[in-house]
Design a protein around this motif. Structure first.
Motif, short mmCIF file in Angstrom:
data_model
loop_
_atom_site.label_atom_id
_atom_site.label_comp_id
_atom_site.label_asym_id
_atom_site.label_seq_id
_atom_site.Cartn_x
_atom_site.Cartn_y
_atom_site.Cartn_z
N GLU A 1 -4.84 8.91 10.99
CA GLU A 1 -4.72 8.68 9.54
C GLU A 1 -3.84 7.45 9.29
OE1 GLU A 1 -2.41 11.57 7.49
OE2 GLU A 1 -2.92 10.76 5.52
N ARG B 1 -5.01 3.70 7.74
CA ARG B 1 -4.26 3.14 6.62
C ARG B 1 -3.76 1.73 6.96
NH1 ARG B 1 -0.04 7.27 3.72
NH2 ARG B 1 0.32 6.01 1.86
N ARG C 1 -6.75 -0.82 7.06
CA ARG C 1 -7.28 -1.19 5.75
C ARG C 1 -6.31 -2.08 4.97
NH1 ARG C 1 -10.68 4.38 4.15
NH2 ARG C 1 -12.06 4.16 5.97
N ALA D 1 0.84 -1.21 0.00
CA ALA D 1 0.00 0.00 0.00
C ALA D 1 0.87 1.26 0.00
CB ALA D 1 -0.95 -0.02 1.19
#
Lengths: 445, 445
Positions: free
Chosen positions: A362, A366, A369, A92
């Motif tokens: 944040e 991240r 997910r 990611a």
């Protein structure tokens, strides 16, 4: 199939010793000072509230301390904990770095705290103690001690900061499920509580005073602390020892190790075994910008609690009565840090960084997910630092401590996702005022 | 050191195949019937809302079905799950029985549900689907599908039963953290929802109708179901296959296997691999006395949902519009059961028992104080049956499924500990009325 995702160890790989970093620290260790006399505090200052087994660990100069068999047996309920390779987060991020994380959220209480709650309950039970009293803020420590007491047949009495008691009823329910009794602090059970009745939402300082008072007055009851002290950091070194064995399995050595720091125990538990091994590794401590002890505090003797009942300890401090603004990472809202961690920061061995609340959430979203696990707000600070470290385009190996899950912190995620989360700034004026109230003590060179 | 507490397996021991018990079931399988024609439903009845990959699994007569590599890769985020020997519970009970439990609560969503959410998300992504719609009651299934969708880049839209949406905001936050959008059902997004606006607290039946409507109208969106169907039970058989390997490591064979049954998927996942192996083992299904489908239902064709949109399935049912009284084990509040599980109960291979709510929480608290893990209210039913089985003074080996943790169910523990938990009885009159409304269908011999 691609490379492994998890590195597991069998139960007999649970460490047989804790690692005591005291002999490896730079310079002579600075003694704690008695709050009454200002002179170095000895074991006798601690006997009213701690058993000799733990006091001996607290002051031990030995490099290793054996883990009693019944403690290793209890550790088997969840240890060794898994080490993960964060393949999906790496993809990611599009990073060249290899990222590993040691996950302590698999314990029944959901964090690293039972690593010390278990030996503390054990030593007290061995000493014939019948009950442990403690304080808890957000509830991680109180629930871990409640769990440990249930295993060793001890009663457990928890003073929970009033505002948390009202906002996090499920942490209270968890403690009660394990058999603990939980009081909203300030309570009318103690003199300290009654004297602070006007501070209805409570504070960690008041809750500590209540628990210490209960322990000091009842010979069959002791007090238990979940961070800061040497013996607590000691108990957490099972984390780093397992991580070393697991990284060997992964054929990896970390170039960077990252952890979050509140009192410092999960951080120390991960990092100290690598320091003992002499690794040439960059070490990063992540803390909240709202409570920036390591990045903005002064290195000085100060009380461990707000009202000045504990020995004075040499540490980075914002002042014992500095009240950090509210952030969801309750476990990082402490005015000081463990003396052993502070000594290493002071010596330049550890680099500290402070992050704002929104940037840590944040990072946590991240992470969730990509990797699935929803992190607690405290290790979200470490994840933020990991993303920073992984974004410089260099090939390297990063290890970080994911010290707990966020199952009881979803209101905070809710606020973040709804754009309602604040980035509280701490007040420079409050800091200056608190530093002006530091106790008189010898200056530290 | 005494015997092992946990039995772990390496990642390459994640099963390579799912076990399809269809060919082992007694007699000819009874086909589902189309709700429109009353004739056997075929794959074509399912294509508007399911991808062919899953339909092929749903109707497959093959004894084993290979697990795709990307699914096994995703399973590695938490599988193999641990098998525990309940040493401390055994001592607390003073039993001669050996008790083992397979713990599925280590998944990021906290239960066994991701075992099927992952392959469902994968097959839909493979088929070019962009979004999955589903319903959720207490939130276990919705959060598992949200997690799975985040891994395979799918959007996820969840219709959450209104009363749960209001009472369990943190399950909603969990789904949103993984990127799902969550609607309070009945919603104004669908015709079904708007037509049921007067039922403000919602029901699983209405939420299913909303999700199916969204999926049926949008060619890029499919529907996903978390239990009951053959392919869902199939996906869960990784549980029992791992347990077989782990019990071999423990040098044990179960005399009794116990699981809780709502739709039946966690139960089937644990039990079917032992049935495939041909074990001579007693099998016990534990259900709530408030929703006693297996112990009090009739064996008949009935709709899978409340409003009659799904195919008719042969199962034990309380009637598709029977509304069970509220119990905290939301996952066990279903009017029917998986046809495959029902066929085995019908054949006498599985014994069903029903328990009242308070006795299941008493068992769960006893378990938590011995073993640490706080169970979800659903597997608390299995634990109740385990304690019963372990209390007859006989030497035996018991295996049970601990399918999830109770971190989002602590309000229920709170009520139990405070003596406020009810034992709701289901109404005989309501049952009779619901059974009178069973759809016309061929009688089952």
């Amino acid at each position: 199939m691609p490379e492994s995702t998890k590195f597991l160890l069998p139960e007999d790989a649970i460490p047989t010793h804790w690692i005591n970093l005291v002999p490896d620290l730079p310079g002579e260790p600075l003694p704690p000072l008695s709050p009454r006399t200002g002179q170095p505090a000895g074991p006798d200052d601690l006997t009213p509230i701690f058993p000799m087994g733990l006091i001996a660990q607290e002051v031990s100069p030995e490099p290793e301390i054996p883990i009693p068999d019944p403690v290793r047996e209890a550790y088997k309920l969840w240890r060794p904990t898994p080490l993960f390779r964060a393949h999906r987060l790496e993809r990611a991020l599009g990073t060249k770095a290899r990222i590993f994380y040691k996950y302590e959220g698999v314990s029944p209480a959901g964090s690293h705290k039972p690593n010390t709650a278990i030996p503390q309950a054990y030593e007290n039970a061995q000493a014939g103690i019948r009950k442990l009293a403690t304080e808890t803020g957000a509830g991680q420590w109180g629930s871990s001690l409640a769990f440990a007491c249930s295993l060793f047949g001890l009663e457990c009495e928890v003073f929970m900061v009033g505002s948390s008691y009202d906002q996090k009823p499920y942490r209270r329910s968890m403690m009660e499920t394990w058999g603990a009794s939980v009081h909203r602090s300030p309570s009318d059970r103690t003199e300290a509580g009654r004297s602070q009745a006007e501070h209805d939402t409570g504070s960690l300082g008041i809750a500590i005073s209540e628990a210490v008072e209960v322990a000091a007055q009842d010979p069959s009851c002791n007090y238990a602390l979940g961070s800061v002290l040497n013996h607590v950091l000691l108990h957490q070194t099972v984390i780093g020892q397992e991580a070393i064995a697991q990284l060997e399995e992964a054929d990896a050595r970390p170039d960077v190790i990252i952890g979050c720091v509140g009192g410092g125990s999960n951080f120390a538990g991960l990092v100290f075994p690598f320091l003992r091994r002499g690794d040439d590794v960059k070490i990063v401590a992540a803390e909240p910008a709202a409570c920036p002890t390591l990045t903005r505090g002064v290195y000085s003797y100060d009380y461990g609690d707000t009202v000045g009942m504990t020995p004075l300890m040499p540490m980075y401090t914002l002042g014992h009565d500095f009240v950090p603004p509210p952030v969801h990472a309750g476990g990082l809202r402490y005015h000081g840090d463990a003396p052993m961690v502070c000594a290493l920061v002071r010596a330049g061995r550890i680099e500290a960084r402070a992050y704002k609340q929104n940037e840590t959430f944040e990072a946590a979203v991240r992470f969730a997910r990509a990797e699935g696990i929803i992190p607690a707000p405290e290790p979200a600070h470490a994840i933020r630092a990991v993303i920073e470290e992984a974004s410089d385009g260099e090939e390297k190996t990063i290890l970080f401590g994911l010290c707990g899950h966020g199952h009881f912190d979803l209101a905070a995620y809710d606020a973040y996702l709804a754009g309602r989360l604040e980035d509280p700034e701490f007040s420079e004026a409050d800091l200056d005022a608190a530093l002006a109230r530091l106790p008189e003590a010898p200056a530290i060179a």
